[in-house]
Design a protein around this motif. Structure first.
Motif, mmCIF file in Angstrom:
data_model
loop_
_atom_site.group_PDB
_atom_site.id
_atom_site.type_symbol
_atom_site.label_atom_id
_atom_site.label_comp_id
_atom_site.label_asym_id
_atom_site.label_seq_id
_atom_site.Cartn_x
_atom_site.Cartn_y
_atom_site.Cartn_z
ATOM 1 N N HIS A 96 39.989 40.145 32.269
ATOM 2 C CA HIS A 96 39.719 41.280 33.156
ATOM 3 C C HIS A 96 40.961 41.945 33.727
ATOM 4 O O HIS A 96 40.861 42.878 34.510
ATOM 5 C CB HIS A 96 38.728 40.893 34.243
ATOM 6 N N VAL A 116 37.454 42.770 44.891
ATOM 7 C CA VAL A 116 36.049 43.182 44.830
ATOM 8 C C VAL A 116 35.732 43.449 43.358
ATOM 9 O O VAL A 116 36.393 44.263 42.719
ATOM 10 C CB VAL A 116 35.802 44.453 45.671
ATOM 11 N N ASP A 117 34.736 42.748 42.848
ATOM 12 C CA ASP A 117 34.359 42.944 41.444
ATOM 13 C C ASP A 117 33.739 44.328 41.283
ATOM 14 O O ASP A 117 32.750 44.642 41.932
ATOM 15 C CB ASP A 117 33.359 41.847 41.051
ATOM 16 N N PRO A 118 34.320 45.170 40.426
ATOM 17 C CA PRO A 118 33.768 46.519 40.271
ATOM 18 C C PRO A 118 32.389 46.532 39.613
ATOM 19 O O PRO A 118 31.667 47.514 39.727
ATOM 20 C CB PRO A 118 34.795 47.230 39.379
ATOM 21 N N VAL A 119 32.033 45.461 38.932
ATOM 22 C CA VAL A 119 30.736 45.417 38.252
ATOM 23 C C VAL A 119 29.687 44.722 39.125
ATOM 24 O O VAL A 119 28.534 45.139 39.179
ATOM 25 C CB VAL A 119 30.884 44.696 36.889
ATOM 26 N N PHE A 120 30.084 43.667 39.822
ATOM 27 C CA PHE A 120 29.166 42.945 40.706
ATOM 28 C C PHE A 120 29.718 42.891 42.132
ATOM 29 O O PHE A 120 29.943 41.815 42.681
ATOM 30 C CB PHE A 120 28.926 41.517 40.182
ATOM 31 N N PRO A 121 29.926 44.057 42.743
ATOM 32 C CA PRO A 121 30.504 44.049 44.099
ATOM 33 C C PRO A 121 29.557 43.419 45.115
ATOM 34 O O PRO A 121 29.989 42.993 46.183
ATOM 35 C CB PRO A 121 30.724 45.537 44.397
ATOM 36 N N ASN A 122 28.273 43.358 44.739
ATOM 37 C CA ASN A 122 27.303 42.733 45.636
ATOM 38 C C ASN A 122 27.473 41.221 45.684
ATOM 39 O O ASN A 122 27.009 40.570 46.608
ATOM 40 C CB ASN A 122 25.868 43.079 45.202
ATOM 41 N N ARG A 125 33.342 39.482 46.718
ATOM 42 C CA ARG A 125 34.374 40.162 47.525
ATOM 43 C C ARG A 125 35.202 39.044 48.160
ATOM 44 O O ARG A 125 34.883 38.529 49.225
ATOM 45 C CB ARG A 125 33.698 41.063 48.579
ATOM 46 N N ARG A 160 46.309 44.527 42.584
ATOM 47 C CA ARG A 160 45.236 43.587 42.909
ATOM 48 C C ARG A 160 44.930 42.717 41.701
ATOM 49 O O ARG A 160 44.713 43.206 40.603
ATOM 50 C CB ARG A 160 43.985 44.322 43.354
ATOM 51 N N ARG B 112 22.381 51.985 41.083
ATOM 52 C CA ARG B 112 22.497 51.476 42.448
ATOM 53 C C ARG B 112 23.719 52.074 43.123
ATOM 54 O O ARG B 112 24.670 52.472 42.458
ATOM 55 C CB ARG B 112 22.549 49.949 42.481
ATOM 56 N N TYR B 116 31.192 49.107 49.716
ATOM 57 C CA TYR B 116 31.885 47.882 50.095
ATOM 58 C C TYR B 116 33.346 48.187 50.405
ATOM 59 O O TYR B 116 34.025 48.846 49.618
ATOM 60 C CB TYR B 116 31.829 46.861 48.951
ATOM 61 N N PHE B 119 36.345 48.167 47.706
ATOM 62 C CA PHE B 119 35.889 48.375 46.331
ATOM 63 C C PHE B 119 36.994 49.085 45.541
ATOM 64 O O PHE B 119 37.545 50.085 46.001
ATOM 65 C CB PHE B 119 34.608 49.209 46.308
#
Ligand SMILES: [Fe+2]
Lengths: 333, 470
Positions: A96, A116-122, A125, A160, B112, B116, B119
C-alpha cells in the motif's frame, strides 16, 4: 588543511559503502570477520485493517465487537513463536505504499502521525509512532542501486506511512519496540507483467539478504499481503458480522489452499514458478511483489513453513505463515 | 428556484508538479498557466459548486464521497515526496455530499460519505482543488473511483449527482482529475528531459484531445475501454472518468471543447481541457451503449451462472391481461402504431371537432415491451423502473395515435394522468411533461391510483382537437 578534511570524509564514505573496487574487497573481509548477520525468520503477514479494528488497541479510534478471530489467533501464534527469539530489526514490504518510479525506502529515524485508511476509514484511524533502522535501510538501498534497480530514499518528514505497514507492524509487534526497514511496492506488475515484477523482486530480495547478512544484525523479514484478493463490494451494517464472512469464490479458495500446501511442504520455487497464474487468476495481492521478494530474501527455502492461521476478510484470503530460518542455518550460509 | 445545471466541465492532470515545482519545466509551467486560466473561467461562470471525480482515490465498498466540511492535512505524494509537501484546508459542501449519497441509493448504487479527521485526500483532488479553487471560494465535493465499477455504475453515479444539482438549483462545475496516458518513466529523470513516455501514448493522447476539442465527450466515453487497453497501466482502475464526465453532460457529443494545455508529467499525459455545455457543430453520436438509469446490482463476475445484470430498457415477458384487437366503428380511430388494447375498446373516437382517446400507457406496439422497465415481475414482486422513460413512451404513443388520425401532438386539449406511485414518480413524470406536452399547453389533472391493468406506472387519458376531415 581545510580541503583535505572533506576529501577524507568522502573517501571514508566511499569505503564504507563499497563505492569502489578496493573498498569492495575490504568490506567483504570485514563482513567475514564480523559477526555474520542473520535472518531469524521470514513471514507472510497480511494487513487488512479489519484485524486492528477487531482488536481495539488504544491507538485505533474506531471500536469493534471483535471479529476475524481465526486470523487474530494466527497472529498470536506467530508472536508466540518468536517470543524468545532475539532480533534487531524488522524489514517489511507493504503493497500500500505504491511507487511507480522505482522502489522507495522510508529514510528518516522516526515517523509519527495518524494513519487513516482511505478505503476503510470507518475501521482504521491509527495513531502510530515508529522507528526506522536508517542504517540497515541505507545498506539495502545502496546495494539495490548497485544491482541496477531504481531506488529512492523517502526523507520528507510530512510523509504518512501507509496503513498496510502500520497494520502488519501492529499485528506482528504491538509494542513497536523494534526498528523497521520499510520498502515500497514497485508497481512493475501493473506496468509490465508478473514476470517482470518477479525478476525485479527476486533481485531486490537477493540484495536485501546480502545487506542483512553483512550488517551483522538479526532480522525478521515480512511480506505484508493477502493471497487471493477479490473483495466484496458491500459491507454489512456491522462490519465485524462474522456470519457474512467467507471467501468470494471456490476458485479463490482452491488457489489459496494450493499456495498454503506449497508453503507447508517447502516448495518455494514452485510458488515462484506459478506466481503469474496465481496472481492473475486469484487476483492475488502478490501483485505488489511482496511474496516474490520474501521468498528470494529467504533464498527460496526448501524447508517447510509453519502456517499460523488462515481466514477471509471481506472475501479475500489471508494466511499467516512463518519460515523459521533460524532453525535451518545451513540454508542461510 | 431555477433548475440547477452543469456550467462547465474540466479535465485536469493529477501529479503534484504543477503545484510544487512548475518552474522546473516549461511544460509543467504551461499546465500551471492552464490551471490558472481554468480557475478564472470557473469564477467567471459564477459556479457555486465544484465536483471532483478523482482517479487517484480508489475505493472498494461502493463510491465514497468526502463529507468533512473542512478537511485539513499535509499531502505528500507516494512517488514525488522529494518535490515537497502540500498543506491543504478545503471547503467541502457536506450537505451536497449527503444528498448525493442518498440520490445514489435511490438509483440502486452503493455509496457512502466519509467524514474523518486526517482522512488522506488523494493527490489528484488536492492538486485540482488547490489550483482550480485557490481561495476556497467555491464549495467542493470529491468522489472516489470504485475499483470494481464499470460503465453502468459510473454513469448512474453521474446521473444521481445531476439529480441533486437540478433539485438544489446549483451551478456546478464537473472536474475529472486524471492522466490521459498514465505510463510514467520508471526511473527518476531530470525535469528538462520530461516527455510523453512513448510516441504511441502521445498519438493516442492527441486523438483523445482532438475529440475533446470538438466537444465529442461521449465519443471518448465510448472509446474508454479501448483507450484503457492502449495507453493505460493495466490495473483494476480502468479509464472510467470519461464515463462519469459524459454522464454529467447528458452523454452529449456536441459540447464546446477547448484544450488549454497538453504536456508530459514524468512521462504521463497531462492535459487541462475545458468543456463548455454550449452546443457546438458536432453532435452526431454512435450511441452503441445502454443509457443506464439505475444500477441493478453486481454482475457477479466470478459466478457466471448467477448473471444478474438487469437492463431496465429490456422488458421481461410478464403476465397480464389478454390483449384485444381494437374495436372498430364508424367514428373509431385505431392505429397499428399504438399498443393493443387490454379490453374491448378502440384507441380513439371522434365526436364532432373532438377526439377522445382511450387511456394510453407506455407499452410498445408490436413487442408490448415497457420502456423504463415494468414495475413488477410476473409474480408481482416490485422491480426498479424509470418513470421518465415510461412517461416519454406514453407521450410517444399519444403522438402516434394522433398522427394516425391525421393530427399531431399539438392538438391535445386536456389530459388526465394516472400515477400508481405519486410520491416516487411525480417529479420524473412532471419533468418529461414539461419538455413535451407542457410545451403544447393542454389542461391537466394528475391522480394517484392503486394499480393499472398492466405493470406500468403511468397512463394518460387525452382529449384532442379532431383533425379536419378531408
Ligand atoms: Fe491490501
Amino acid at each position: 588543511m581545510c580541503q583535505i578534511a572533506p576529501l577524507f570524509e568522502a573517501w571514508v564514505y566511499g569505503r564504507l559503502n563499497g563505492r569502489n573496487a578496493d573498498a569492495d574487497i575490504a568490506t567483504k573481509h570485514v563482513a567475514l570477520s564480523m559477526t555474520q548477520g542473520e535472518i531469524v525468520a521470514g513471514c507472510l503477514a497480511p494487513h487488512p485493517p479489519h484485524l486492528v479494528y477487531a482488536e481495539n488497541p488504544p491507538q485505533n479510534e474506531p471500536v469493534a465487537e471483535g471479529g476475524w478471530e481465526q486470523l487474530r489467533w494466527g497472529y498470536e501464534r506467530l508472536r508466540e513463536s518468536l517470543k524468545d527469539v532475539e532480533y534487531d530489526a524488522i524489514v517489511l514490504l507493504s503493497p500500500h505504499w505504491q511507487t511507480y518510479v522505482g522502489t522507495h525506502f522510508l529514510g528518516l529515524p522516526n515517523f509519527k502521525s495518524l494513519s487513516v485508511d482511505p478505503v476503510f476509514p470507518n475501521l482504521f484511524r491509527y495513531h502510530y509512532d515508529l522507528n526506522i533502522d536508517v542504517d540497515l535501510t541505507s545498506k539495502i538501498h545502496d546495494k539495490a542501486a548497485e544491482a541496477g534497480l531504481a531506488v529512492k530514499m523517502m526523507e520528507n518528514p510530512d510523509f504518512r506511512v501507509d496503513y498496510g505497514t502500520i497494520t502488519t507492524g501492529h499485528m506482528f509487534n504491538p509494542a513497536w519496540d523494534k526498528p523497521l526497514v520499510v520498502i515500497s511496492s514497485n508497481r512493475s506488475r501493473d506496468y509490465y507483467s508478473v514476470e517482470v515484477m518477479q525478476e525485479m523482486m527476486i533481485e531486490l530480495g537477493k540484495v536485501t539478504r546480502e545487506a542483512i547478512l553483512e550488517s551483522g544484525k538479526k532480522v525478521v523479514v515480512i511480506a505484508s499481503n493477502s493471497l487471493s484478493h477479490r473483495h466484496f463490494t458491500t459491507e454489512s451494517a456491522i462490519p465485524e458480522d462474522m456470519s457474512k464472512e467467507h471467501i468470494t469464490s471456490h476458485a479463490m479458495h482452491l488457489w489459496d489452499m494450493r499456495m498454503i500446501d506449497y508453503f507447508r511442504t517447502g516448495q518455494a520455487q514452485r510458488i515462484l514458478n506459478e506466481m503469474p497464474e496465481f496472481t492473475e487468476q486469484a487476483i492475488a495481492e502478490s501483485d505488489g511483489g511482496g511474496l516474490s521478494w520474501l521468498l528470494s530474501t529467504l533464498d527460496v527455502p526448501t524447508y517447510p513453513a509453519t502456517l499460523h492461521g488462515y481466514g477471509t476478510i471481506i472475501g479475500t484470503g489471508n494466511a499467516i505463515v512463518e519460515w523459521p530460518e533460524r532453525d535451518h542455518k545451513e540454508a542461510s550460509q | 428556484m431555477t433548475e440547477g445545471e452543469i456550467v462547465g466541465s474540466y479535465i485536469v492532470p493529477v501529479h503534484p508538479h504543477t503545484v510544487l515545482v512548475p518552474e522546473q519545466n516549461e511544460g509543467w509551467q504551461r499546465l500551471r498557466l492552464a490551471f490558472d486560466e481554468a480557475a478564472q473561467r470557473i469564477k467567471d461562470a459564477d459556479a457555486d459548486l465544484l465536483i471532483i471525480y478523482s482517479t487517484t482515490w480508489p475505493s472498494i465498498i461502493g463510491h465514497q464521497i468526502q463529507a468533512n466540511p473542512n478537511p485539513e492535512w499535509v499531502m505528500v505524494d507516494d512517488d514525488f515526496h522529494d518535490l515537497g509537501s502540500i498543506p491543504y484546508s478545503f471547503n467541502i459542501d457536506a450537505d451536497f455530499a449527503h444528498a448525493w449519497n442518498e440520490a445514489n441509493e435511490k438509483r440502486g448504487l452503493k455509496s457512502r460519505t466519509v467524514n474523518y479527521t486526517g482522512f488522506p485526500i488523494d493527490v489528484g483532488s488536492v492538486v485540482a482543488l488547490k489550483l482550480l479553487n485557490p481561495d476556497n471560494a467555491i464549495p467542493a465535493v470529491i468522489v472516489s473511483s470504485n475499483v470494481y465499477a464499470n460503465r453502468s455504475e459510473t454513469t448512474v453515479l453521474a446521473k444521481a449527482c445531476l439529480d441533486v444539482i437540478k433539485a438544489t438549483g446549483r451551478k456546478a462545475v464537473a472536474v475529472t482529475a486524471m492522466s490521459l496516458s498514465n505510463r510514467m518513466f520508471t526511473a527518476p529523470i531530470e525535469p528538462k528531459d520530461d516527455k510523453i513516455h512513448s510516441l504511441k501514448d502521445d498519438e493516442w493522447n492527441r486523438k483523445i484531445l482532438e475529440f475533446l476539442g470538438e466537444g465529442r465527450l461521449e465519443d471518448v466515453g465510448q472509446l474508454s475501454r479501448t483507450i484503457h487497453k492502449q495507453i493505460r497501466v493495466q490495473k483494476v482502475v480502468a479509464f472510467k472518468p470519461m464515463w462519469w464526465l459524459s454522464g454529467m453532460n447528458d452523454n452529449r457529443n456536441n459540447l464546446t471543447g477547448e484544450v488549454l494545455a497538453y504536456e508530459a508529467i514524468h512521462g504521463a499525459g497531462g492535459a487541462v481541457v475545458h468543456l463548455d455545455p454550449a452546443a457546438s457543430g458536432a453532435g452526431d453520436k454512435e450511441y452503441d451503449e445502454d443509457d443506464v438509469e439505475y444500477f441493478a446490482g453486481e454482475r457477479n463476475v466470478l459466478d457466471a451462472e448467477e448473471e444478474t445484470e438487469i437492463i431496465v430498457e429490456a422488458t421481461p415477458k410478464t403476465s397480464g391481461p389478454a390483449l384485444w384487437e381494437p374495436t372498430t366503428g364508424a367514428d373509431s380511430v385505431n392505429s397499428d402504431a399504438a399498443p393493443k388494447p387490454v379490453g374491448m375498446y378502440p384507441h380513439a373516437r371522434r365526436v364532432g371537432d373532438l377526439l377522445y382517446l382511450s387511456g394510453v400507457g407506455p407499452r410498445q406496439p408490436g413487442t408490448n415491451a415497457i420502456p423504463g422497465g415494468p414495475i413488477s415481475d410476473g409474480q408481482g414482486n416490485p422491480l426498479e423502473y424509470d418513470i421518465k422513460a415510461q412517461t416519454q413512451a406514453v407521450v410517444d404513443n399519444i403522438t402516434r395515435i394522433l398522427e394516425e388520425a391525421g393530427g399531431s401532438i399539438e392538438d391535445v386539449l386536456d389530459v388526465t394522468s394516472f400515477l400508481v406511485d405519486m410520491d416516487r414518480d411525480f417529479s420524473g413524470y412532471n419533468e418529461v411533461w414539461a419538455n413535451t406536452l407542457g410545451r403544447v399547453g393542454p389542461t391537466r389533472t394528475t391522480l394517484a391510483i392503486r394499480a393499472l391493468p398492466t405493470p406500468i406506472a403511468v397512463e394518460m387519458k387525452v382529449i384532442a382537437k379532431a383533425p379536419k376531415l378531408n
